[in-house]
Design a protein around this motif. Sequence first.
Motif, short mmCIF file in Angstrom:
data_model
loop_
_atom_site.label_atom_id
_atom_site.label_comp_id
_atom_site.label_asym_id
_atom_site.label_seq_id
_atom_site.Cartn_x
_atom_site.Cartn_y
_atom_site.Cartn_z
N PRO A 1 -1.89 5.58 16.32
CA PRO A 1 -1.12 4.98 15.23
C PRO A 1 0.02 5.87 14.74
O PRO A 1 -0.13 7.07 14.60
N ARG A 2 1.16 5.23 14.51
CA ARG A 2 2.33 5.86 13.90
C ARG A 2 2.82 4.93 12.80
O ARG A 2 3.00 3.73 13.04
N THR A 3 3.01 5.47 11.62
CA THR A 3 3.37 4.66 10.46
C THR A 3 4.79 4.94 10.01
O THR A 3 5.21 6.11 9.95
N TYR A 4 5.52 3.86 9.69
CA TYR A 4 6.93 3.95 9.32
C TYR A 4 7.16 3.24 7.99
O TYR A 4 6.55 2.20 7.72
N TRP A 5 8.07 3.80 7.19
CA TRP A 5 8.62 3.07 6.05
C TRP A 5 9.98 2.56 6.48
O TRP A 5 10.84 3.33 6.95
N VAL A 6 10.18 1.26 6.34
CA VAL A 6 11.34 0.60 6.92
C VAL A 6 12.07 -0.20 5.84
O VAL A 6 11.51 -1.13 5.26
N GLN A 7 13.31 0.17 5.58
CA GLN A 7 14.14 -0.59 4.64
C GLN A 7 14.90 -1.64 5.43
O GLN A 7 15.57 -1.34 6.42
N VAL A 8 14.77 -2.90 4.99
CA VAL A 8 15.39 -4.01 5.71
C VAL A 8 16.30 -4.80 4.78
O VAL A 8 16.17 -4.75 3.56
N GLU A 9 17.23 -5.53 5.39
CA GLU A 9 18.07 -6.44 4.63
C GLU A 9 17.26 -7.66 4.21
O GLU A 9 16.53 -8.23 5.02
N ARG A 10 17.41 -8.07 2.96
CA ARG A 10 16.74 -9.24 2.37
C ARG A 10 15.23 -8.99 2.23
O ARG A 10 14.72 -7.94 2.62
N ILE A 11 14.53 -9.97 1.69
CA ILE A 11 13.11 -9.84 1.39
C ILE A 11 12.32 -10.63 2.43
O ILE A 11 12.38 -11.87 2.44
N PRO A 12 11.57 -9.98 3.31
CA PRO A 12 10.80 -10.71 4.33
C PRO A 12 9.78 -11.65 3.69
O PRO A 12 9.10 -11.29 2.72
N ASP A 13 9.68 -12.85 4.25
CA ASP A 13 8.70 -13.81 3.76
C ASP A 13 7.39 -13.66 4.52
O ASP A 13 7.26 -12.84 5.43
N TRP B 1 11.38 -2.83 1.34
CA TRP B 1 10.73 -1.80 2.16
C TRP B 1 9.42 -2.35 2.74
O TRP B 1 8.62 -2.96 2.03
N LEU B 2 9.24 -2.12 4.03
CA LEU B 2 8.01 -2.45 4.72
C LEU B 2 7.29 -1.18 5.15
O LEU B 2 7.94 -0.17 5.43
N GLU B 3 5.97 -1.24 5.22
CA GLU B 3 5.19 -0.19 5.87
C GLU B 3 4.63 -0.79 7.15
O GLU B 3 3.90 -1.77 7.11
N ILE B 4 5.00 -0.20 8.29
CA ILE B 4 4.62 -0.73 9.60
C ILE B 4 3.89 0.35 10.38
O ILE B 4 4.40 1.45 10.56
N THR B 5 2.69 0.02 10.87
CA THR B 5 1.92 0.94 11.71
C THR B 5 1.79 0.35 13.11
O THR B 5 1.28 -0.76 13.29
#
Length: 206
Positions: free
Chosen positions: A87-99, A148-152
Amino acid sequence: MSYRYILFNKPYGVLSQFTDSSGEKRKVCASGSPGAKLFKRRTLKDYISVADVYPVGRLDWDSEGLMLLTDNGQLQHRLSHPQFGHPRTYWVQVERIPDVNAINQLQSGVMISDRLTRPAIVKLLTDEPLLPERDVPIRFRKNVPTAWLEITLTEGRNRQVRRMTAKVGFPTLRLVRVAINQLTLHNLQPGCLRNLTENEVKDLLK
């Protein structure tokens, strides 16, 4: 034999290797300057003077965050090889708010280059994570919100996180790796490194 195990917080705009054989340069426009100047691209050599250690995996030039370096070739192979998913975990800033639909797609897998990504752990962060300002600010559009998303992930395909979020319609603006297995970025500042503790090495080798 005593091996070295080092954590490094890679800043934005640094190659995750010790040499740059491409000869490419990057344009940097200083504040208030009428034009851009060309500079050699920074590499790990600009920050790490420890001999004979090599990165486990890679981070893109425009990504930031946690890197593990070691001279233990067997461990490096095990953590880098696709068959040994870790596992590798990322904080990801994205355009707009994911649904919810976009989150579900990222979790179950999206098609990249005719191959489905492995299932991932994805959650929408309610608060912006506490991170140092990036030395080159993200592009900002006044009327477009960001989230911001947290993706593993347990795989490391080329520019995978960016391609995944773009695929579901939410382009990545900033990408920071905050954990590798049980190792975390914690309060390690950009451009800084530290040795793993004895307990961290034991856990890593299990």
